[in-house]
Scaffold this active site. Structure first.
Site, PDB file in Angstrom:
ATOM      1  N   GLN A 128       7.169   2.317 -14.999  1.00 47.88           N
ATOM      2  CA  GLN A 128       7.831   1.015 -15.109  1.00 47.88           C
ATOM      3  C   GLN A 128       9.232   1.177 -15.684  1.00 47.88           C
ATOM      4  OE1 GLN A 128       5.723  -2.631 -16.626  1.00 47.88           O
ATOM      5  NE2 GLN A 128       7.120  -2.415 -18.345  1.00 47.88           N
ATOM      6  N   GLY A 129      10.237   0.778 -14.934  1.00 44.50           N
ATOM      7  CA  GLY A 129      11.623   0.861 -15.396  1.00 44.50           C
ATOM      8  C   GLY A 129      12.143  -0.488 -15.839  1.00 44.50           C
ATOM      9  N   SER A 131      12.571  -1.500 -19.855  1.00 42.26           N
ATOM     10  CA  SER A 131      13.352  -1.388 -21.096  1.00 42.26           C
ATOM     11  C   SER A 131      14.508  -0.409 -20.943  1.00 42.26           C
ATOM     12  CB  SER A 131      12.457  -0.929 -22.249  1.00 42.26           C
ATOM     13  OG  SER A 131      11.490  -1.893 -22.550  1.00 42.26           O
ATOM     14  N   GLU A 246       0.057  -8.363 -17.160  1.00 42.58           N
ATOM     15  CA  GLU A 246      -0.148  -7.259 -18.098  1.00 42.58           C
ATOM     16  C   GLU A 246      -0.873  -7.746 -19.344  1.00 42.58           C
ATOM     17  OE1 GLU A 246       2.454  -3.803 -20.412  1.00 42.58           O
ATOM     18  OE2 GLU A 246       3.445  -5.610 -19.707  1.00 42.58           O
ATOM     19  N   ASN A 388       5.332  -8.227 -31.398  1.00 40.31           N
ATOM     20  CA  ASN A 388       4.617  -9.345 -32.018  1.00 40.31           C
ATOM     21  C   ASN A 388       5.526 -10.554 -32.207  1.00 40.31           C
ATOM     22  OD1 ASN A 388       2.226  -7.951 -32.154  1.00 40.31           O
ATOM     23  ND2 ASN A 388       1.979  -8.160 -34.377  1.00 40.31           N
ATOM     24  N   GLU A 389       6.784 -10.296 -32.573  1.00 42.36           N
ATOM     25  CA  GLU A 389       7.716 -11.399 -32.805  1.00 42.36           C
ATOM     26  C   GLU A 389       7.991 -12.162 -31.504  1.00 42.36           C
ATOM     27  OE1 GLU A 389       7.888  -8.497 -35.990  1.00 42.36           O
ATOM     28  OE2 GLU A 389       8.107  -8.284 -33.823  1.00 42.36           O
TER      29      GLU A 389
END
Length: 402
Positions: A128-129, A131, A246, A388-389
């Site tokens: 997966q590209g 980030s 996901e 989480n944020e």
């Protein structure tokens, strides 16, 4: 929401159990148990995929017309729970559960006909590209550029934290095709051949010494225009669809419950340092009980989402709650394992793999050899797939309407 299984569903559960008893080999099960990284290694994962593919069960979440099983959401849950109980490895999620739904939902007939069978056969192994070094949680700020040149795109930039890029021959990639408007409107979704000039993969080792993620550099990489999924500029919409799958496309609770029960059973033989065993340690038992309640709550949320999917609803933003809870529980359970093992759990062998005939000999046993590495690697759970944020912000805005 009815939690009782029907007679047909009970028969299906027995069929799954019989299949696992007959086909889940000790080698695959032991390899999965001795893998400390988040994603199962290809040798174990692909071997299990091949067994499921032969049975016709590999694409159990896909629609039947694309090679799936046509199972109901309840059947999919039963299958995942029984696989977790049997100690089966996780499936190769990047191809089967992330890019495949994008292709069969938004892809052209040619893309579906070409890529979906290759995902099932294992001929294509995906990474997966998404980030980039400066674009993680704020994914819309990505800078990787794709410039249209006739019947192809020329891709330049870099991607980071790219899981299994060193194994993959294909990448699904977000790239900026238009920088003139809002940052989320000029992004496109491309399918990239990794075996071509201009692509280099640099390993990133985890704290535990596992080579799971990488940085990928793209220099004048060629992508045929036929490998654009959807329309140019649809990338943000497709990425949101993918991320909801996901976060909500699988049930985390069965695997968490299995690991927690295994830890609790092992406590009967682990000394507490005060003349007793950890199974009788009140503080440790309270922590296990708290984790068990968390897992049971997560399971109810996942079952509710499955119930809504069965009624034709999309997974939706509530899957962020699943991701948030599952990540925190994963870390808490791995910490419980470390605290249970005490000093024995501090063993951290950096050699890999920890399974098979060439595996390093553990100081105590395989469980203690894996525990520290698994604990360190699970710190990434509250980062990957949205921190989480980020999940808390999504829940606040779209679920609680704050």
């Amino acid at each position: 929401m009815n939690l009782e299984l029907t007679p047909e569903e009970l028969r299906f559960r027995e069929e799954v159990r019989a299949f696992l008893a007959a086909h889940l080999t000790a080698q695959i099960r032991e390899g999965a148990a001795a893998t400390p990284s988040v994603f199962v290694e290809p040798d174990i994962g692909q071997a299990w995929n091949a067994i499921l593919h032969k049975q016709g069960w590999l694409a159990y979440q896909w629609p039947k017309e694309y090679g799936g099983t046509g199972w109901s959401p309840v059947q999919r849950y039963i299958f995942e729970k029984e696989c977790a109980e049997a100690g089966a490895p996780n499936l190769t999620v990047l191809g089967l559960k992330l890019v495949a739904p994008v292709i069969y939902t938004f892809g052209t007939a040619e893309q579906k006909a070409h890529y979906l069978p290759r995902i099932l056969s294992g001929e294509d192994y995906w990474c997966q590209g998404f980030s980039e070094p400066a674009s993680g949680s704020d994914l819309a700020s990505l800078q990787c550029r794709a410039v249209r040149d006739g019947d192809k795109y020329i891709l330049n930039g870099s991607k980071i934290w790219t899981t299994h890029a060193h194994w993959a021959n294909r990448m699904f990639c977000l790239a900026r095709t238009d920088a003139s408007g809002h940052k989320s409107t000029g992004i496109s979704f491309l399918l990239v051949d990794m075996n071509q000039p201009g692509i280099s993969v640099r390993p990133i080792l985890t704290l535990a010494g596992d080579h799971e993620v990488n940085q990928v550099f793209l220099e004048d990489v060629v992508v045929p225009a036929s490998d654009l999924v959807g329309e140019e500029g649809d990338g943000w919409k497709l990425a949101k669809f993918l991320l909801e799958n996901e976060r909500g496309g699988s049930c985390h609770a069965p695997k968490l419950a299995y690991d927690l029960r295994r830890i609790y059973a092992d406590a009967a033989d682990q000394p507490d340092g005060a003349g007793g065993v950890m199974a009788h340690n009140a503080d440790w038992r309270r922590r296990v009980a708290r984790a068990r309640l968390g897992v049971e709550s997560l399971e109810m949320i996942e079952l509710k989402i499955l119930s809504e999917i069965a009624q034709g609803q999309a997974p939706g933003p509530q899957t962020s709650l699943v991701k948030l809870l599952a990540s925190n529980l994963r870390q808490e359970i791995d910490l419980l394992a470390m605290d249970l093992l005490g000093l024995a759990g501090l063993e951290l062998d950096m050699r890999r793999p920890l399974y098979g005939p060439d595996a390093p000999t553990p100081v105590h046993n395989r469980q203690t050899q894996v525990a520290a590495a698994r604990y360190l690697n699970s710190r990434a759970w509250t980062i990957f797939g949205g921190t989480n944020e980020v999940q808390a912000s999504i829940i606040a805005k779209t679920v609680l309407n704050l």
